[in-house]
Design a protein around this motif. Structure first.
Motif, PDB file in Angstrom:
ATOM      1  N   ILE A 244      65.994  26.033  53.165  1.00 14.19           N
ATOM      2  CA  ILE A 244      67.198  24.453  54.486  1.00 14.19           C
ATOM      3  C   ILE A 244      67.044  22.938  54.304  1.00 14.19           C
ATOM      4  CG2 ILE A 244      67.060  27.063  55.125  1.00 14.19           C
ATOM      5  CD1 ILE A 244      64.502  25.797  57.599  1.00 14.19           C
ATOM      6  N   ASN A 245      66.308  22.611  53.819  1.00 11.01           N
ATOM      7  CA  ASN A 245      65.704  21.557  54.191  1.00 11.01           C
ATOM      8  C   ASN A 245      66.304  20.114  53.208  1.00 11.01           C
ATOM      9  OD1 ASN A 245      64.467  18.876  54.447  1.00 11.01           O
ATOM     10  ND2 ASN A 245      63.017  19.406  55.501  1.00 11.01           N
ATOM     11  N   ARG A 246      67.374  20.055  53.032  1.00 12.73           N
ATOM     12  CA  ARG A 246      67.895  19.011  52.002  1.00 12.73           C
ATOM     13  C   ARG A 246      67.145  17.560  51.429  1.00 12.73           C
ATOM     14  NH1 ARG A 246      74.666  21.241  51.830  1.00 12.73           N
ATOM     15  NH2 ARG A 246      74.455  23.348  51.845  1.00 12.73           N
ATOM     16  N   PRO A 247      67.168  16.922  52.267  1.00 11.68           N
ATOM     17  CA  PRO A 247      66.304  15.953  52.061  1.00 11.68           C
ATOM     18  C   PRO A 247      65.194  16.223  51.693  1.00 11.68           C
ATOM     19  CG  PRO A 247      67.501  15.872  54.338  1.00 11.68           C
ATOM     20  CD  PRO A 247      67.814  17.141  54.028  1.00 11.68           C
ATOM     21  N   ALA A 248      64.559  16.861  52.731  1.00  5.73           N
ATOM     22  CA  ALA A 248      63.541  16.899  51.426  1.00  5.73           C
ATOM     23  C   ALA A 248      63.459  17.765  49.990  1.00  5.73           C
ATOM     24  CB  ALA A 248      62.314  18.409  51.882  1.00  5.73           C
ATOM     25  N   ARG A 249      64.144  18.419  49.543  1.00  4.17           N
ATOM     26  CA  ARG A 249      64.895  19.252  47.742  1.00  4.17           C
ATOM     27  C   ARG A 249      65.572  17.603  47.646  1.00  4.17           C
ATOM     28  NH1 ARG A 249      67.928  23.442  49.743  1.00  4.17           N
ATOM     29  NH2 ARG A 249      70.117  22.507  49.292  1.00  4.17           N
ATOM     30  N   PHE A 250      65.710  16.754  47.976  1.00 10.16           N
ATOM     31  CA  PHE A 250      66.240  15.911  47.067  1.00 10.16           C
ATOM     32  C   PHE A 250      64.922  14.922  47.140  1.00 10.16           C
ATOM     33  CE2 PHE A 250      67.905  11.189  47.040  1.00 10.16           C
ATOM     34  CZ  PHE A 250      68.450  10.763  46.634  1.00 10.16           C
ATOM     35  N   ALA A 251      64.105  14.807  47.736  1.00 11.03           N
ATOM     36  CA  ALA A 251      63.092  13.862  47.817  1.00 11.03           C
ATOM     37  C   ALA A 251      62.427  14.623  46.759  1.00 11.03           C
ATOM     38  CB  ALA A 251      62.522  13.773  48.870  1.00 11.03           C
ATOM     39  N   MET A 252      62.130  15.877  46.552  1.00 10.21           N
ATOM     40  CA  MET A 252      61.142  16.344  45.996  1.00 10.21           C
ATOM     41  C   MET A 252      61.578  16.126  43.994  1.00 10.21           C
ATOM     42  SD  MET A 252      59.803  20.131  45.277  1.00 10.21           S
ATOM     43  CE  MET A 252      61.887  20.544  45.124  1.00 10.21           C
ATOM     44  N   ILE A 253      63.235  16.176  43.791  1.00 11.97           N
ATOM     45  CA  ILE A 253      63.638  16.404  42.645  1.00 11.97           C
ATOM     46  C   ILE A 253      63.315  14.328  42.163  1.00 11.97           C
ATOM     47  CG2 ILE A 253      65.546  16.299  41.694  1.00 11.97           C
ATOM     48  CD1 ILE A 253      66.863  18.783  44.050  1.00 11.97           C
ATOM     49  N   VAL A 354      58.195   6.172  45.611  1.00 13.33           N
ATOM     50  CA  VAL A 354      57.342   5.417  47.174  1.00 13.33           C
ATOM     51  C   VAL A 354      59.118   5.565  47.585  1.00 13.33           C
ATOM     52  CG1 VAL A 354      57.853   3.190  48.368  1.00 13.33           C
ATOM     53  CG2 VAL A 354      56.158   3.048  46.183  1.00 13.33           C
ATOM     54  N   ALA A 355      59.950   5.699  47.062  1.00 11.27           N
ATOM     55  CA  ALA A 355      61.267   5.704  48.292  1.00 11.27           C
ATOM     56  C   ALA A 355      61.160   7.388  48.385  1.00 11.27           C
ATOM     57  CB  ALA A 355      62.537   5.578  47.489  1.00 11.27           C
ATOM     58  N   GLY A 356      61.302   7.728  46.987  1.00 16.18           N
ATOM     59  CA  GLY A 356      61.365   9.688  47.345  1.00 16.18           C
ATOM     60  C   GLY A 356      59.439  10.667  48.560  1.00 16.18           C
ATOM     61  N   SER A 357      58.573   9.879  48.020  1.00 22.47           N
ATOM     62  CA  SER A 357      57.486   9.950  49.220  1.00 22.47           C
ATOM     63  C   SER A 357      57.715  10.067  50.481  1.00 22.47           C
ATOM     64  CB  SER A 357      56.199   9.427  48.723  1.00 22.47           C
ATOM     65  OG  SER A 357      56.371   9.501  47.114  1.00 22.47           O
ATOM     66  N   ALA A 358      57.848   8.808  50.492  1.00 18.39           N
ATOM     67  CA  ALA A 358      57.998   8.264  51.963  1.00 18.39           C
ATOM     68  C   ALA A 358      59.909   8.987  52.703  1.00 18.39           C
ATOM     69  CB  ALA A 358      58.874   6.412  52.315  1.00 18.39           C
ATOM     70  N   LEU A 359      60.576   9.207  51.879  1.00 21.50           N
ATOM     71  CA  LEU A 359      61.600  10.533  52.332  1.00 21.50           C
ATOM     72  C   LEU A 359      61.074  11.368  52.850  1.00 21.50           C
ATOM     73  CD1 LEU A 359      64.372  11.011  53.563  1.00 21.50           C
ATOM     74  CD2 LEU A 359      64.884  11.544  51.060  1.00 21.50           C
ATOM     75  N   PHE A 360      59.991  12.116  51.865  1.00 22.51           N
ATOM     76  CA  PHE A 360      59.448  13.570  51.925  1.00 22.51           C
ATOM     77  C   PHE A 360      58.921  13.976  53.452  1.00 22.51           C
ATOM     78  CE2 PHE A 360      56.959  16.892  50.976  1.00 22.51           C
ATOM     79  CZ  PHE A 360      57.920  18.242  50.114  1.00 22.51           C
ATOM     80  N   SER A 361      58.293  12.243  53.126  1.00 23.73           N
ATOM     81  CA  SER A 361      57.104  12.033  54.928  1.00 23.73           C
ATOM     82  C   SER A 361      57.608  11.961  55.846  1.00 23.73           C
ATOM     83  CB  SER A 361      56.634  11.357  54.695  1.00 23.73           C
ATOM     84  OG  SER A 361      55.565  11.027  53.297  1.00 23.73           O
ATOM     85  N   ARG A 362      59.483  11.812  56.359  1.00 19.81           N
ATOM     86  CA  ARG A 362      59.726  11.427  56.918  1.00 19.81           C
ATOM     87  C   ARG A 362      60.567  13.175  57.423  1.00 19.81           C
ATOM     88  NH1 ARG A 362      64.350   6.762  57.695  1.00 19.81           N
ATOM     89  NH2 ARG A 362      65.073   7.085  60.293  1.00 19.81           N
ATOM     90  N   VAL A 363      60.922  13.611  56.574  1.00 23.85           N
ATOM     91  CA  VAL A 363      61.701  15.070  56.976  1.00 23.85           C
ATOM     92  C   VAL A 363      61.471  16.058  57.028  1.00 23.85           C
ATOM     93  CG1 VAL A 363      64.048  13.807  55.869  1.00 23.85           C
ATOM     94  CG2 VAL A 363      62.179  15.388  54.702  1.00 23.85           C
ATOM     95  N   VAL A 364      59.774  15.896  56.154  1.00 25.42           N
ATOM     96  CA  VAL A 364      59.297  17.103  56.488  1.00 25.42           C
ATOM     97  C   VAL A 364      58.931  18.140  57.245  1.00 25.42           C
ATOM     98  CG1 VAL A 364      57.181  16.620  55.454  1.00 25.42           C
ATOM     99  CG2 VAL A 364      57.600  19.196  54.575  1.00 25.42           C
ATOM    100  N   SER A 365      58.905  19.224  58.137  1.00 23.70           N
ATOM    101  CA  SER A 365      58.750  19.094  59.366  1.00 23.70           C
ATOM    102  C   SER A 365      56.472  19.438  59.000  1.00 23.70           C
ATOM    103  CB  SER A 365      58.855  21.097  59.352  1.00 23.70           C
ATOM    104  OG  SER A 365      58.009  21.898  58.490  1.00 23.70           O
ATOM    105  N   THR A 366      56.080  18.803  60.493  1.00 25.11           N
ATOM    106  CA  THR A 366      55.496  18.605  60.707  1.00 25.11           C
ATOM    107  C   THR A 366      54.272  20.078  60.520  1.00 25.11           C
ATOM    108  OG1 THR A 366      55.085  17.818  63.012  1.00 25.11           O
ATOM    109  CG2 THR A 366      53.389  18.442  62.390  1.00 25.11           C
TER     110      THR A 366
END
Length: 426
Positions: A244-253, A354-366
């Motif tokens: 359900i978390n598209r930004p997290a999927r994008f960051a992971m890819i 760096v960009a993908g990891s920072a985005l993943f940290s920002r959008v993934v749930s606590t």
């Protein structure tokens, strides 16, 4: 004598100190010291560990498997260490990872001294825990960072790892000193120093990373309690969120794509240069330039990510990767241009990682933060190991230009996703 007058108050009330900001600054200091010490021990695996594998096994096939053991170890241990962080906090998880790696280095002392094959494989596998926690340290730097500072906080921890990447391969020098003083072999002496560094990194983080940044974050942003009887396993929670978390999927890819491209080309470049008649010195300089591209510019990359966003930074990484592959495809016989290509390969990886990891940290749930981060790192290491395995036969069956083009083709899905989606977070 008149009573002293109280100090005059300004027009604005005094600003109370930011407790989370104070914890973040302390966290960054501890992570930087820990990372510098620990990565010295980690850096010994891809250099002296490779040489030891060839010496102990006396078989190119077994040596090739041993050379990837530390990468596989990082892949296998990344998720469990992430789950441990989710349950017990960063301090316990990071210390456990460093001490596991120290135990692996201690086994490698015995493997080097007495040419033991089984301790060689187990030791290299366990030392991969150091790579796993070194990667997770960059996520720990973002736990309490302000949203507009996550990129530079993450990049700083990545950057200081350069010190270990440079010093680790040179542990043969103190290994020589230990050899003359104790009679241990040079390789055994090098891994003895590595074990001490890894153990010390664990002590530093265990004693000094207080309060724990992840536990502090979880206390300040409580996650909703799961319904009784429906508590899911960590892997299922991660998969559920990614659905359900598209930004997290994008960051992971983005992270996985960059890892595959970088590893597949980087691991075969020394082989290609050797076939071209390149000396050990030339090969060493080329890989050093590649490492510099990966890490030395990380603070600048982090600043760009925070200033201009994740999506433009990933676009920049794709373009730099493409330039690197184009040079490798068009000038494969020119050593100078191959050096430029490998440097750009590192820079492209730095931008996307760096960009993908920072985005993943920002959008993934606590709720799934630490487990998800550990899972992404485990997948990245696993993809890197698979890419390294596949690149060898591919180079043997074709050529370095073909390998460069095919590796870059891995970026096509990421490029399409980057162009199509305009993430609110980046």
């Amino acid at each position: 004598m008149s009573d002293p007058q109280p100090p005059a108050r300004g027009p604005y009330p005094a600003v109370a100190p930011d407790p989370l900001g104070l914890v973040q600054r302390r966290t960054m200091r501890v992570l930087v010291v820990m990372q510098i010490i620990g990565t010295v021990g980690v850096g010994v695996a891809p250099s002296i560990g490779v040489l030891l594998a060839g010496e102990v096994t006396n078989s190119e096939a077994w040596a090739g498997l041993a050379r990837t053991a530390s990468t596989l170890g990082a892949a296998l241990l990344g998720l469990p260490l992430g789950n441990l962080a989710a349950r017990r906090g960063r301090r316990i998880a990071l210390a456990t990872g460093w001490w596991t790696a120290a135990a692996g280095a201690a086994l490698l002392v015995a493997a080097a001294q007495w040419s033991l094959v089984v301790p060689l494989f187990i030791g290299l596998l366990l030392i991969g825990a150091g790579s796993a926690v070194s990667l997770q340290a960059r996520f720990a730097a973002t736990d309490l960072a302000e949203p507009h500072h996550k990129g530079r906080s993450l990049a700083l921890v990545v950057w200081v790892g350069t010190i270990g990447s440079v010093l680790g391969p040179n542990l043969g020098v103190p290994g020589e000193i230990i050899h003359r003083a104790t009679g241990l072999s040079v390789f055994a002496g090098a891994f003895l120093v590595a074990a001490a560094c890894l153990a010390l990194a664990g002590v530093v983080v265990f004693l000094r990373l207080k309060p724990d940044p992840l536990l502090t974050l979880q206390a300040s942003v409580p996650s909703p309690a799961a319904p009784a009887g429906k508590k899911r396993a960590p892997v299922r929670r991660i998969l559920a969120e990614l659905r359900i978390n598209r930004p997290a999927r994008f960051a992971m890819i983005a992270i996985l794509s960059a890892q595959v491209v970088m590893v597949s080309i980087m691991t075969m470049t020394p082989v290609h240069l050797a076939h071209q008649g390149g000396s050990i010195t030339v090969i060493g300089i080329t890989i050093s330039l590649h490492i510099a591209g990966m890490y030395a510019l990380a603070p600048l990359v982090g600043f760009i990510v925070d200033r201009h966003g994740h999506r433009p930074s990933i676009v920049a990484g794709i373009l730099v990767f493409t330039a690197s592959a184009t040079i490798g495809a068009l000038r494969p016989a020119d050593t100078g241009w191959i050096m430029v290509s490998l440097f750009l390969l590192g820079v492209g990886w730095s931008f996307i990682n760096v960009a993908g990891s920072a985005l993943f940290s920002r959008v993934v749930s606590t709720e799934t933060r630490a487990s998800s981060q550990g899972g992404v790192d485990a997948l990245a290491n696993l993809c890197g190991a698979v890419a390294a395995f596949a690149a060898g036969p591919l180079l043997a069956a074709s050529s370095f230009p073909v390998l460069s083009v095919l590796a870059t083709a891995v970026l096509l899905p990421l490029a399409v996703l980057t162009v199509r989606r305009r993430h609110k977070t980046g």
